[in-house]
Write a protein that holds these residues in place. Structure first.
Motif, short mmCIF file in Angstrom:
data_model
loop_
_atom_site.label_atom_id
_atom_site.label_comp_id
_atom_site.label_asym_id
_atom_site.label_seq_id
_atom_site.Cartn_x
_atom_site.Cartn_y
_atom_site.Cartn_z
N SER A 99 0.82 -1.22 0.00
CA SER A 99 0.00 0.00 0.00
C SER A 99 0.85 1.26 0.00
CB SER A 99 -0.94 0.01 1.21
OG SER A 99 -0.20 0.13 2.41
N GLY A 100 2.15 1.11 0.08
CA GLY A 100 3.03 2.27 0.08
C GLY A 100 2.97 3.07 1.37
N GLY A 101 2.47 2.44 2.43
CA GLY A 101 2.37 3.12 3.72
C GLY A 101 1.27 4.17 3.76
N LYS A 102 0.33 4.11 2.82
CA LYS A 102 -0.73 5.12 2.73
C LYS A 102 -1.77 5.02 3.83
CE LYS A 102 -0.50 5.09 -2.32
NZ LYS A 102 -1.26 4.74 -3.51
N GLY A 103 -1.98 3.83 4.32
CA GLY A 103 -3.04 3.64 5.32
C GLY A 103 -4.37 3.35 4.66
N LYS A 104 -5.36 2.98 5.46
CA LYS A 104 -6.67 2.57 4.95
C LYS A 104 -7.43 3.69 4.23
CE LYS A 104 -7.90 -1.07 8.19
NZ LYS A 104 -8.88 -1.45 9.20
N SER A 105 -7.31 4.90 4.72
CA SER A 105 -8.15 5.97 4.20
C SER A 105 -7.82 6.39 2.77
CB SER A 105 -8.07 7.19 5.12
OG SER A 105 -6.74 7.65 5.18
N SER A 106 -6.62 6.12 2.30
CA SER A 106 -6.24 6.59 0.97
C SER A 106 -6.23 5.50 -0.10
CB SER A 106 -4.88 7.27 1.04
OG SER A 106 -3.90 6.38 1.50
N ILE A 107 -6.67 4.28 0.22
CA ILE A 107 -6.77 3.24 -0.80
C ILE A 107 -8.21 2.77 -0.88
CG2 ILE A 107 -4.37 2.47 -0.58
CD1 ILE A 107 -5.34 0.11 1.04
N SER A 108 -8.59 2.29 -2.05
CA SER A 108 -9.97 1.83 -2.24
C SER A 108 -10.18 0.48 -1.55
CB SER A 108 -10.27 1.69 -3.73
OG SER A 108 -9.56 0.59 -4.27
N PRO A 109 -11.44 0.13 -1.29
CA PRO A 109 -11.71 -1.18 -0.68
C PRO A 109 -11.20 -2.35 -1.54
CG PRO A 109 -13.63 0.22 -0.48
CD PRO A 109 -12.65 0.94 -1.36
N GLY A 110 -11.29 -2.19 -2.85
CA GLY A 110 -10.80 -3.24 -3.75
C GLY A 110 -9.30 -3.42 -3.63
N GLU A 111 -8.58 -2.29 -3.59
CA GLU A 111 -7.14 -2.37 -3.42
C GLU A 111 -6.78 -2.98 -2.07
OE1 GLU A 111 -4.93 1.30 -5.62
OE2 GLU A 111 -6.30 1.84 -3.98
N GLY A 112 -7.51 -2.60 -1.04
CA GLY A 112 -7.27 -3.16 0.29
C GLY A 112 -7.47 -4.66 0.32
N ALA A 113 -8.51 -5.13 -0.39
CA ALA A 113 -8.78 -6.57 -0.44
C ALA A 113 -7.67 -7.31 -1.18
CB ALA A 113 -10.12 -6.83 -1.12
N VAL A 114 -7.21 -6.75 -2.29
CA VAL A 114 -6.14 -7.39 -3.06
C VAL A 114 -4.85 -7.40 -2.24
CG1 VAL A 114 -4.66 -7.15 -5.10
CG2 VAL A 114 -7.13 -6.88 -5.31
N TYR A 115 -4.52 -6.27 -1.63
CA TYR A 115 -3.31 -6.20 -0.81
C TYR A 115 -3.39 -7.17 0.37
CZ TYR A 115 -2.31 -1.80 -3.28
OH TYR A 115 -2.07 -0.85 -4.22
#
Length: 83
Positions: free
Chosen positions: A15-31
C-alpha cells in the motif's frame, strides 16, 4: 504470530504506507489477499518442520539430532518432494 507480522509488513509495503483511508476497498482486499499468501508461503514450511520435530520417534531423533532446521527442511524436500 509471525504470520501476522509478515502480513502487516507486506500490506504496508504494497500500500506504500498510505493507510486505509487513501486506498480503495478493492485495493485493500487485493493487498490483504497477497499479504496473507506471502505470509502463508513463508510460515507453512516452518510449521511443518516444527510439527515433524515434535512428532519424531526416538530412533529418528537420535539420527537427526545434529541436523539444523535448514538441513531438516532440505531432507524433507528431498525425501518427499516439494508440492
Amino acid at each position: 504470530f509471525p504470520a501476522d507480522i509478515i502480513k502487516f509488513v507486506v500490506y504496508d509495503y504494497l500500500s506504500g504506507g498510505k493507510g486505509k483511508s487513501s486506498i480503495s476497498p478493492g485495493e485493500g482486499a487485493v493487498y490483504g489477499a497477497l499479504s496473507t499468501g506471502v505470509a502463508q508461503l513463508v510460515t507453512t514450511p516452518l510449521d511443518v518442520l516444527r510439527n515433524r520435530i515434535m512428532a519424531v520417534s526416538k530412533a529418528d531423533q537420535e539420527s537427526d539430532e545434529k541436523l539444523s532446521y535448514v538441513d531438516r527442511l532440505v531432507k524433507i524436500a528431498k525425501e518427499e518432494g516439494v508440492e
